[in-house]
Design an enzyme around this catalytic site. Structure first.
Site, PDB file in Angstrom:
ATOM      1  N   LYS A 122       1.019  -1.255   0.204  1.00 54.05           N
ATOM      2  CA  LYS A 122      -0.104  -0.058   0.151  1.00 54.05           C
ATOM      3  C   LYS A 122       1.003   1.376   0.008  1.00 54.05           C
ATOM      4  CE  LYS A 122      -4.352  -1.706   1.368  1.00 54.05           C
ATOM      5  NZ  LYS A 122      -4.927  -2.457   2.501  1.00 54.05           N
ATOM      6  N   LYS A 201      -7.132  -9.808 -12.039  1.00 58.58           N
ATOM      7  CA  LYS A 201      -7.817 -10.428 -11.038  1.00 58.58           C
ATOM      8  C   LYS A 201      -8.985  -9.437 -10.724  1.00 58.58           C
ATOM      9  CE  LYS A 201      -7.453 -11.330  -5.921  1.00 58.58           C
ATOM     10  NZ  LYS A 201      -7.668 -10.317  -4.828  1.00 58.58           N
ATOM     11  N   LYS A 204     -12.732  -5.407  -6.287  1.00 56.21           N
ATOM     12  CA  LYS A 204     -13.800  -3.943  -6.268  1.00 56.21           C
ATOM     13  C   LYS A 204     -12.583  -2.665  -6.525  1.00 56.21           C
ATOM     14  CE  LYS A 204     -13.948  -4.524  -1.501  1.00 56.21           C
ATOM     15  NZ  LYS A 204     -13.984  -6.174  -1.087  1.00 56.21           N
TER      16      LYS A 204
HETATM   17  P1  ADP Z   1     -11.392  -6.950  -3.378  1.00 55.19           P
HETATM   18  O1  ADP Z   1      -9.882  -7.403  -4.141  1.00 55.19           O
HETATM   19  O2  ADP Z   1     -12.448  -6.824  -4.351  1.00 55.19           O
HETATM   20  O3  ADP Z   1     -11.103  -5.958  -2.495  1.00 55.19           O
HETATM   21  P2  ADP Z   1     -10.908  -8.735  -0.911  1.00 55.19           P
HETATM   22  O4  ADP Z   1      -9.443  -8.473  -1.068  1.00 55.19           O
HETATM   23  O5  ADP Z   1     -11.936  -7.883   0.124  1.00 55.19           O
HETATM   24  O6  ADP Z   1     -11.409  -8.355  -2.349  1.00 55.19           O
HETATM   25  O7  ADP Z   1     -11.225  -9.941  -0.699  1.00 55.19           O
HETATM   26  C1  ADP Z   1     -12.231 -10.686  -0.072  1.00 55.19           C
HETATM   27  C2  ADP Z   1     -12.172 -12.170  -0.150  1.00 55.19           C
HETATM   28  O8  ADP Z   1     -12.539 -12.465  -1.489  1.00 55.19           O
HETATM   29  C3  ADP Z   1     -10.863 -12.863  -0.067  1.00 55.19           C
HETATM   30  O9  ADP Z   1     -10.970 -13.939   0.589  1.00 55.19           O
HETATM   31  C4  ADP Z   1     -10.114 -12.804  -1.219  1.00 55.19           C
HETATM   32  O10 ADP Z   1      -9.218 -13.833  -1.293  1.00 55.19           O
HETATM   33  C5  ADP Z   1     -11.524 -13.210  -2.078  1.00 55.19           C
HETATM   34  N1  ADP Z   1     -11.190 -12.825  -3.498  1.00 55.19           N
HETATM   35  C6  ADP Z   1     -11.372 -11.519  -3.936  1.00 55.19           C
HETATM   36  N2  ADP Z   1     -11.107 -11.400  -5.208  1.00 55.19           N
HETATM   37  C7  ADP Z   1     -10.784 -12.650  -5.631  1.00 55.19           C
HETATM   38  C8  ADP Z   1     -10.629 -13.188  -7.058  1.00 55.19           C
HETATM   39  N3  ADP Z   1     -10.636 -12.214  -8.118  1.00 55.19           N
HETATM   40  N4  ADP Z   1     -10.467 -14.478  -7.094  1.00 55.19           N
HETATM   41  C9  ADP Z   1     -10.475 -15.066  -6.143  1.00 55.19           C
HETATM   42  N5  ADP Z   1     -10.944 -14.527  -4.772  1.00 55.19           N
HETATM   43  C10 ADP Z   1     -10.903 -13.260  -4.787  1.00 55.19           C
END
Ligand code: ADP
Ligand code: TRP
Length: 337
Positions: A122, A201, A204
Site C-alpha cells: 500500500k 484479478k 472492487k
Molecule cells: P477485493 O479485491 O475486491 O477488495 P478482498 O481483498 O476484500 O476483495 O477479498 C475478500 C475475499 O475474496 C478474500 O478471501 C479474497 O481472497 C477473495 N477474492 C477477492 N477477489 C478474488 C478473485 N478475483 N479471485 C478469487 N478470490 C478473490
C-alpha cells in the site's frame, strides 16, 4: 507451543470480510461459497464477521459504511448461510477486540509489523499510511485470537497476517507465563482465481468486477465488456486464455464445461454460428440461474431490515461471550485486575 491443551477450547473456524464495496464473483467463488459450506462440514463453531473497524482504514463515509455492512450481511444470508450454526456479526459489536489489540501491541515489536507485505504494498502504491493501516495486522490478530479460533481459511495474500497472529499469541503467552491465547492455524481455501472484465484479478478496486446480484440489462452490459480476442463470428474460438470461458467454467459442472467447449471448438451451437457475444449471453443466463433463489431471499431481506439486525445482534451476543472469556483471562494474566 502446547498452549491449546490447557485452554480446552472446541474447534473454531473464523473468517472476516471487509465491507468496502459491492461483493463480486471473485468474492463469491474465492471466499463466500467456502464460508457458506463450512457450517455443515466443520466439526466445531463457525464465526463470520463483517470487518467494519478494518474498513475505517480506507472508508470515510459513514452512510456508505453502514450500507456496505448491511450489504455484506444480506449477501451472506441470501446466499444461504446457516446462522443457527454459524455466528454472523459485525466486528465493532464486539469491542473487546480493540482492547485485545492494545494488549497485543504492547508485546509486539514494530519490526514484525513493518515486515507486513500488504502494508508495504500500500505504501509503495502511494497511500499515506495511518496508524490504523500500520496496525491492521494487529487488529486482525485480535479478531482471530479473541474468539480462540483454531482455523482461519484465507487466500494466499492473507497467510502472512495469520502467521503474525500466531507470533502474537506466542508473545502474549510467553509474556504472561501462561497459555491465555490459542495459536491459530491458517488453511488455504481451495479457491479459484477469478478474472475480471479486463482479465486481471477481479477486484472492487480495479473497476473490473461483476457484482453477485447484477441481473438483466445491467448484467448483460457488464458481461459484454469482458475482454476477448477478435476471432470473427463462426470461426473456432480458443478455449485457452478466454476470460469469458474462465468465468463460465465456475458456474458449470464437468458435462457443462465440455458442452461449451464443443461450441467453442466448432464456432457453432445447434447449427448456428457461436461467437463471444453468444458465450457472454450464456454466461449471464448461467449467473441468473445460479442466483435465482438468492435473489428472492435478498428481496425479502431488504424488505425486512429488522430481521437482518436481529441475526447480527444474535451473532454478536454469541461471539461476544467467547471474546469476554478471552479478555477475562488476559486482563487477569496482565495484572489489570
Ligand atoms: P477485493 O479485491 O475486491 O477488495 P478482498 O481483498 O476484500 O476483495 O477479498 C475478500 C475475499 O475474496 C478474500 O478471501 C479474497 O481472497 C477473495 N477474492 C477477492 N477477489 C478474488 C478473485 N478475483 N479471485 C478469487 N478470490 C478473490
Ligand atoms: N484482512 C482480511 C481481508 O482483507 C479481512 C479480515 C480482517 C480477516 N480480520 C480477519 C480475515 C480475520 C480472516 C480473519 O480479506
Amino acid at each position: 507451543m502446547t498452549d491449546d491443551a490447557p485452554l480446552e477450547l472446541p474447534p473454531r473456524i473464523l473468517s472476516g470480510i471487509q465491507p468496502t464495496g459491492e461483493l463480486h464473483l471473485g468474492n463469491y467463488f474465492g471466499a463466500i461459497v467456502q464460508h457458506i459450506a463450512l457450517p455443515a462440514e466443520f466439526p466445531g463453531e463457525c464465526l463470520f464477521f463483517i470487518a467494519d473497524y478494518h474498513a475505517l482504514t480506507t472508508v470515510r463515509d459513514p452512510a456508505f459504511l453502514r450500507e456496505m455492512v448491511r450489504h455484506v450481511a444480506v449477501t451472506y444470508l441470501a446466499l444461504g448461510l446457516d446462522t443457527e450454526k454459524a455466528m454472523l456479526f459485525r466486528q465493532s459489536d464486539v469491542p473487546e477486540v480493540t482492547e485485545l489489540t492494545w494488549l497485543l501491541m504492547c508485546v509486539t515489536g514494530m519490526g514484525l509489523i513493518e515486515r507486513a507485505h500488504a502494508f508495504k504494498d500500500k505504501v509503495a502504491n502511494g497511500i499515506k499510511p495511518s496508524m490504523g493501516l500500520f496496525c491492521y495486522p494487529v487488529l486482525m490478530a485480535a479478531d482471530i485470537l479473541v474468539y480462540g479460533s483454531s482455523v482461519v481459511p484465507v487466500g494466499k495474500d492473507q497467510v502472512q497476517h495469520i502467521e503474525m497472529a500466531q507470533d502474537m499469541a506466542t508473545y502474549v503467552n510467553e509474556a504472561v507465563g501462561q497459555p491465555v491465547l490459542r495459536r491459530p492455524e491458517w488453511r488455504l481455501s481451495k479457491a479459484p482465481y477469478v478474472p475480471g472484465l479486463d482479465g486481471k484479478k477481479m477486484s472492487k478496486s480495479y473497476g473490473n468486477a461483476i457484482p453477485i446480484f447484477a441481473t438483466g440489462k445491467p448484467l448483460r452490459k457488464l458481461v459484454g465488456k469482458i475482454v476477448t480476442d477478435s476471432t470473427p463470428l463462426g470461426d473456432p474460438l480458443p478455449t485457452e486464455g478466454c476470460n469469458v470461458l474462465a468465468i463460465l467454467d465456475l458456474f458449470l459442472d464437468d458435462a457443462g464445461r465440455e458442452e461449451v467447449r464443443t461450441w467453442y471448438r466448432a464456432g457453432a451451437r445447434d447449427g448456428q454460428p457461436f461467437g463471444y457475444g453468444h458465450a457472454k449471453v450464456y454466461l449471464a443466463e448461467c449467473m441468473e440461474r445460479r442466483f435465482a433463489e438468492a435473489h428472492v431471499r435478498r428481496e425479502a431481506l431488504l424488505a425486512d431490515p429488522a430481521r437482518v439486525d436481529a441475526v447480527l445482534a444474535d451473532g454478536a451476543t454469541r461471539a461476544r461471550a467467547l471474546a469476554t472469556a478471552t479478555l477475562e483471562r488476559c486482563r487477569a494474566a496482565f495484572g489489570l485486575r
